[in-house]
Design a protein around this motif. Structure first.
Motif, PDB file in Angstrom:
ATOM      1  N   GLU A   1       0.862  -1.178   0.000  1.00 33.95           N
ATOM      2  CA  GLU A   1       0.000   0.000   0.000  1.00 33.95           C
ATOM      3  C   GLU A   1       0.895   1.223   0.000  1.00 33.95           C
ATOM      4  N   LYS A   2       0.670   2.139  -0.922  1.00 36.15           N
ATOM      5  CA  LYS A   2       1.471   3.356  -0.995  1.00 36.15           C
ATOM      6  C   LYS A   2       0.993   4.320   0.083  1.00 36.15           C
ATOM      7  N   VAL A   3       1.929   4.783   0.880  1.00 37.93           N
ATOM      8  CA  VAL A   3       1.656   5.783   1.911  1.00 37.93           C
ATOM      9  C   VAL A   3       2.670   6.902   1.732  1.00 37.93           C
ATOM     10  N   SER A   4       2.469   8.012   2.400  1.00 39.67           N
ATOM     11  CA  SER A   4       3.433   9.103   2.248  1.00 39.67           C
ATOM     12  C   SER A   4       4.793   8.628   2.737  1.00 39.67           C
ATOM     13  N   GLY A   5       5.806   8.856   1.921  1.00 39.73           N
ATOM     14  CA  GLY A   5       7.155   8.474   2.288  1.00 39.73           C
ATOM     15  C   GLY A   5       7.538   7.057   1.909  1.00 39.73           C
ATOM     16  N   GLY A   6       6.686   6.316   1.223  1.00 39.37           N
ATOM     17  CA  GLY A   6       7.083   4.964   0.816  1.00 39.37           C
ATOM     18  C   GLY A   6       5.911   4.032   0.663  1.00 39.37           C
ATOM     19  N   PHE A   7       6.146   2.799   1.046  1.00 35.11           N
ATOM     20  CA  PHE A   7       5.145   1.755   0.950  1.00 35.11           C
ATOM     21  C   PHE A   7       5.100   1.004   2.268  1.00 35.11           C
ATOM     22  N   GLN A   8       3.985   0.374   2.547  1.00 32.90           N
ATOM     23  CA  GLN A   8       3.891  -0.474   3.727  1.00 32.90           C
ATOM     24  C   GLN A   8       3.088  -1.714   3.371  1.00 32.90           C
ATOM     25  N   PHE A   9       3.277  -2.747   4.174  1.00 35.02           N
ATOM     26  CA  PHE A   9       2.529  -3.971   3.953  1.00 35.02           C
ATOM     27  C   PHE A   9       1.138  -3.857   4.552  1.00 35.02           C
TER      28      PHE A   9
ATOM     29  N   SER B   1      12.949   2.105  -2.244  1.00 31.52           N
ATOM     30  CA  SER B   1      14.281   2.654  -2.523  1.00 31.52           C
ATOM     31  C   SER B   1      14.260   3.527  -3.776  1.00 31.52           C
ATOM     32  N   VAL B   2      13.592   3.050  -4.814  1.00 33.87           N
ATOM     33  CA  VAL B   2      13.498   3.818  -6.064  1.00 33.87           C
ATOM     34  C   VAL B   2      12.759   5.136  -5.826  1.00 33.87           C
ATOM     35  N   GLN B   3      11.698   5.080  -5.056  1.00 37.29           N
ATOM     36  CA  GLN B   3      10.949   6.303  -4.776  1.00 37.29           C
ATOM     37  C   GLN B   3      11.828   7.303  -4.017  1.00 37.29           C
ATOM     38  N   PHE B   4      12.635   6.813  -3.084  1.00 38.11           N
ATOM     39  CA  PHE B   4      13.523   7.700  -2.342  1.00 38.11           C
ATOM     40  C   PHE B   4      14.606   8.301  -3.252  1.00 38.11           C
ATOM     41  N   LEU B   5      15.157   7.488  -4.156  1.00 36.87           N
ATOM     42  CA  LEU B   5      16.254   7.937  -5.013  1.00 36.87           C
ATOM     43  C   LEU B   5      15.807   8.812  -6.188  1.00 36.87           C
ATOM     44  N   ALA B   6      14.547   8.759  -6.545  1.00 36.54           N
ATOM     45  CA  ALA B   6      14.050   9.480  -7.723  1.00 36.54           C
ATOM     46  C   ALA B   6      14.391  10.974  -7.729  1.00 36.54           C
ATOM     47  N   PRO B   7      14.294  11.697  -6.625  1.00 38.34           N
ATOM     48  CA  PRO B   7      14.627  13.130  -6.668  1.00 38.34           C
ATOM     49  C   PRO B   7      16.100  13.421  -6.985  1.00 38.34           C
ATOM     50  N   PHE B   8      16.968  12.415  -6.876  1.00 33.75           N
ATOM     51  CA  PHE B   8      18.388  12.622  -7.156  1.00 33.75           C
ATOM     52  C   PHE B   8      18.726  12.500  -8.648  1.00 33.75           C
ATOM     53  N   VAL B   9      17.776  12.016  -9.440  1.00 39.07           N
ATOM     54  CA  VAL B   9      18.013  11.919 -10.881  1.00 39.07           C
ATOM     55  C   VAL B   9      18.218  13.327 -11.419  1.00 39.07           C
ATOM     56  N   LYS B  10      19.284  13.523 -12.168  1.00 40.25           N
ATOM     57  CA  LYS B  10      19.699  14.795 -12.759  1.00 40.25           C
ATOM     58  C   LYS B  10      20.282  15.774 -11.735  1.00 40.25           C
ATOM     59  N   ALA B  11      20.471  15.322 -10.483  1.00 42.46           N
ATOM     60  CA  ALA B  11      21.149  16.163  -9.489  1.00 42.46           C
ATOM     61  C   ALA B  11      22.650  16.090  -9.741  1.00 42.46           C
ATOM     62  N   LYS B  12      23.388  16.992  -9.152  1.00 37.43           N
ATOM     63  CA  LYS B  12      24.837  16.979  -9.308  1.00 37.43           C
ATOM     64  C   LYS B  12      25.421  15.772  -8.582  1.00 37.43           C
ATOM     65  N   SER B  13      26.427  15.172  -9.203  1.00 30.83           N
ATOM     66  CA  SER B  13      27.070  13.988  -8.626  1.00 30.83           C
ATOM     67  C   SER B  13      28.178  14.423  -7.674  1.00 30.83           C
ATOM     68  N   THR B  14      27.770  14.892  -6.514  1.00 29.64           N
ATOM     69  CA  THR B  14      28.724  15.348  -5.501  1.00 29.64           C
ATOM     70  C   THR B  14      28.815  14.325  -4.375  1.00 29.64           C
ATOM     71  N   GLU B  15      29.896  14.417  -3.617  1.00 30.40           N
ATOM     72  CA  GLU B  15      30.049  13.545  -2.444  1.00 30.40           C
ATOM     73  C   GLU B  15      28.867  13.733  -1.496  1.00 30.40           C
ATOM     74  N   ALA B  16      28.438  14.971  -1.335  1.00 31.58           N
ATOM     75  CA  ALA B  16      27.328  15.263  -0.425  1.00 31.58           C
ATOM     76  C   ALA B  16      26.038  14.575  -0.890  1.00 31.58           C
TER      77      ALA B  16
END
Length: 130
Positions: A6-14, A42-57
């Motif tokens: 089930e999709k909930v804010s911030g991810g998924f839950q069983f 994990s994919v939902q969390f990482l999605a905002p980083f697509v096209k972001a700068k590839s910095t150590e931070a």
């Protein structure tokens, strides 16, 4: 057992109902759903980083977020037994705009059968372990 994501804010839950599953082919469903849950979250969390700068931070924020998510699942002792997160991007891949995150997760197995071996009687020998 019946289990859905089930999709909930911030991810998924069983959302699940627990029942006994004796059919081995149906037990594989639980493992698959657990893997799907971890991957989708994990994919939902990482999605905002697509096209972001590839910095150590940014790489540190990505791994820290995944670590926090999996650490919570491990602490709950419900799905995750252990995990590893690594950035495995080569310089050539990074130059092409590719960032690779390796996620290894060991799922908690279930006690599907419990076997009790018992020796009971007047001639049983008990050896004290040291």
């Amino acid at each position: 057992g019946i289990s859905t994501l089930e999709k909930v804010s911030g991810g998924f839950q069983f959302r699940d109902a627990i029942s006994t599953i004796l059919d081995a082919s149906l037990r594989e469903i639980t493992r698959r759903r657990s893997a799907d849950f971890i991957n989708l979250s994990s994919v939902q969390f990482l999605a905002p980083f697509v096209k972001a700068k590839s910095t150590e931070a940014n790489r540190a924020v990505m791994t820290a977020g995944l670590d926090a998510f999996l650490a919570g699942l491990k602490a709950d002792e419900r799905i995750v037994e252990d995990y590893e997160i690594k950035i495995i991007t080569t310089n050539a891949e990074r130059a092409q705009g590719i960032e690779k995150v390796l996620l290894r997760v060991k799922l908690i197995s279930h006690m599907l059968y419990i076997v009790l071996e018992a020796e009971i009687g007047t001639t049983v020998v008990i050896v004290a372990e040291q």
